[in-house]
Design a protein around this motif. Structure first.
Motif, PDB file in Angstrom:
ATOM      1  N   SER A 125       0.833  -1.218   0.000  1.00 53.67           N
ATOM      2  CA  SER A 125       0.000   0.000   0.000  1.00 53.67           C
ATOM      3  C   SER A 125       0.860   1.256   0.000  1.00 53.67           C
ATOM      4  N   ALA A 131      -6.964   7.088  -9.179  1.00 54.85           N
ATOM      5  CA  ALA A 131      -8.009   6.063  -9.186  1.00 54.85           C
ATOM      6  C   ALA A 131      -7.472   4.748  -9.752  1.00 54.85           C
ATOM      7  N   TYR A 143      -4.946   3.018  -7.291  1.00 56.62           N
ATOM      8  CA  TYR A 143      -5.546   2.353  -6.145  1.00 56.62           C
ATOM      9  C   TYR A 143      -6.447   1.203  -6.567  1.00 56.62           C
ATOM     10  N   LEU A 144      -6.953   1.241  -7.814  1.00 57.27           N
ATOM     11  CA  LEU A 144      -7.694   0.071  -8.305  1.00 57.27           C
ATOM     12  C   LEU A 144      -6.734  -1.107  -8.502  1.00 57.27           C
ATOM     13  N   LEU A 168      -4.010  -1.569  -6.817  1.00 57.43           N
ATOM     14  CA  LEU A 168      -3.695  -2.025  -5.458  1.00 57.43           C
ATOM     15  C   LEU A 168      -4.806  -2.927  -4.928  1.00 57.43           C
ATOM     16  N   GLY A 169      -6.062  -2.438  -5.063  1.00 56.00           N
ATOM     17  CA  GLY A 169      -7.198  -3.222  -4.589  1.00 56.00           C
ATOM     18  C   GLY A 169      -7.282  -4.558  -5.307  1.00 56.00           C
ATOM     19  N   GLY A 170      -7.075  -4.536  -6.629  1.00 58.34           N
ATOM     20  CA  GLY A 170      -7.139  -5.762  -7.420  1.00 58.34           C
ATOM     21  C   GLY A 170      -6.098  -6.780  -6.966  1.00 58.34           C
ATOM     22  N   TYR A 178      -4.674  -7.089  -3.935  1.00 55.80           N
ATOM     23  CA  TYR A 178      -5.128  -7.685  -2.677  1.00 55.80           C
ATOM     24  C   TYR A 178      -6.251  -8.679  -2.947  1.00 55.80           C
ATOM     25  N   PHE A 179      -7.161  -8.300  -3.826  1.00 50.07           N
ATOM     26  CA  PHE A 179      -8.328  -9.144  -4.071  1.00 50.07           C
ATOM     27  C   PHE A 179      -7.922 -10.513  -4.595  1.00 50.07           C
ATOM     28  N   CYS A 201      -6.290 -12.501  -1.693  1.00 55.72           N
ATOM     29  CA  CYS A 201      -7.145 -12.851  -0.565  1.00 55.72           C
ATOM     30  C   CYS A 201      -8.338 -13.689  -1.001  1.00 55.72           C
TER      31      CYS A 201
END
Lengths: 231, 240
Positions: free
Chosen positions: B179, B194, B197-198, B200-202, B204-205, B208
């Motif tokens: 992060s 945007a 951070y997408l 980054l989110g992807g 992690y997704f 996890c």
């Protein structure tokens, strides 16, 4: 200097900062909870819907939110999302408390994903025969729901919802990352202004613990007042 | 978005390594793995203390678990970051600080998983073991704990998912995990928050979601095998 300076916490500028932080944390908790509950209910109903694409939508929401850390959600809603908006709205947002709004959106969406799962399993825990029996006794659909199914579903749903509220309370601390002046942020500010890290963190820890224990106490009270009936 | 991935993927994955400290996604995974591996034995010890018949052991541990579970992880990190060095006199780096905070925090949560695993077993298991002449310690170690740990396996994988998510809070003390690196990239690119951070989110997704599906699969597999042991009617017939 005394080892533990109570006066710092009892009066004056630093006391005011910490109390303001605590109040803002509680406001974050209340606002996110109020926003999260209806979203969670809708998502839970989507996940129980007989229409497959709606079910997939609910599943996608829950899984895509749950598997990304709250910190990444906050960063996205604070730094990323406003940039995608039209110029006018963007300027209006940046003029106000954009960090607090971003935090509330992130917290509410995040908590809703977990609560949706609790509501879903609460409704599913009620055997279908309960509904059928209600209908057979001559109740209409709404009366059966209101008098037979929902009271039972609520009994099993409320305890996990309370424990999600506890998580939400602790998660409000992450809003500090995007500069919301909540309890954790103020504790950090007081620490760097006074170098009294023990006092400021002791205040913050005690405040977090008090609210956490109050929420746990609520759960225990509910458990005694409305014990789960096994069928 | 592809352009960003193309330009920064190495930085995103390993930070400045080998020309500087290790960082990025690899550091996230390293921190989460070390955290869980170190927290597990501590969690088992605390969990055993929570179900122990001795009050002098049970009460302080119960208090500790309640306090840690009532505090946000960020608070634990702050204590570890500001307070530990002033008490011990040793200045720890960000990785060690974060590791200490994660181990303390996760151990308290694992203790509750262990407790639930032990209490979820039929009482007869402990009683039978004691009736066979085993002491409390041996009955726990040889009979109860192996079964409890097996049923805990899916929860452990889920705890690993939580730990991966928790490492993101290292961001606040300047630990160069994924992060933090994403934010560094954001300050360099500047115009595409945007998208960054997408990504980054992807990331992690994918990590996890894959792991939590694995936990789900494991749970169903264990449930099938567990059933055949618990229910004599469906147990496999043993030929004489």
């Amino acid at each position: 200097m005394p080892l533990f300076d109570y006066s710092l916490l009892l009066t004056g500028q630093y006391h005011d900062m910490l109390v303001a932080g605590l109040l803002l944390s509680l406001q974050l908790l209340a606002a996110s909870l109020l926003l999260a509950l209806p979203i969670a209910l809708v998502v839970a109903l989507l996940r129980l819907s007989p229409v497959a694409p709606l079910r997939w939508l609910g599943f996608a929401y829950v899984e895509s939110i749950r598997n990304i850390p709250l910190l990444a959600h906050m960063l996205f809603w604070y730094f990323g999302a406003p940039e995608l908006l039209p110029e006018g709205i963007k300027q209006w947002l940046y003029a106000g408390h954009i960090e607090a709004y971003s935090a509330i959106i992130a917290l509410a969406l995040y908590t809703a994903a977990f609560m949706a799962e609790d509501i879903r399993s609460g409704i599913r825990a009620i055997p279908a025969v309960q509904f059928e029996a209600g209908r057979a006794l001559g109740f209409g659909f709404m009366d059966t729901m209101r008098r037979v199914v929902l009271p039972q579903a609520l009994r099993v749903t409320v305890p996990p919802l309370i424990s999600q509220t506890l998580s939400l309370w602790k998660n409000t601390s992450i809003a500090t990352v995007i500069g919301v002046a909540e309890l954790m942020y103020q504790a950090g500010q007081v620490e760097s202004a006074t170098f009294r890290s023990f006092e400021s963190f002791a205040f913050a820890s005690a405040a977090y613990l008090t609210v956490s224990l109050a929420i746990t106490g609520l759960a225990t009270w509910y458990h005694h007042r409305f014990p789960v009936r096994t069928i | 978005m592809l352009e960003i991935i193309n330009d920064y993927w190495v930085y995103f994955l390993i930070g400045q390594y080998p020309n500087g400290p290790l960082g990025g996604l690899v550091l996230t995974l390293l921190l989460a793995s070390c955290g869980l591996v170190l927290a597990l034995p501590l969690g088992i010890v605390l969990g055993l203390a929570r179900v122990s018949p001795w009050r002098w052991l049970r009460w302080p541990v119960t208090g500790f678990v309640f306090v840690v579970r009532g505090l946000p992880l960020l608070m634990v990190i702050f204590w570890a970051y500001f307070f530990l060095p002033s008490v011990t006199g040793v200045k720890t780096d960000q990785f060690t600080t974060m590791l200490i905070a994660l181990v303390i925090f996760d151990a308290a949560y694992l203790a509750e998983i262990v407790r639930a695993g032990i209490q979820g077993l039929p009482r007869g298991q402990m009683e039978t073991a004691r009736a066979l002449g085993l002491g409390y310690g041996r009955a726990m170690r040889l009979v109860v704990l192996p079964q409890a740990l097996r049923s805990m396996l899916p929860s452990l994988v889920n705890q690993f998912v939580s730990t991966i998510k928790e490492t993101s809070l290292g961001y606040i003390i300047g630990l160069a995990e994924v992060s933090f690196i994403a934010t560094q990239i954001n300050t360099q690119v500047f115009t595409k928050p945007a998208q960054i951070y997408l990504i980054l989110g992807g990331t992690y997704f994918i990590l996890c979601f894959g792991l939590s599906r694995f936990a789900y699969w494991l749970e169903r597999r264990l449930a099938r095998r567990g059933m055949s042991v618990a229910d004599p009617a469906t147990a496999p017939k043993v030929s004489a």
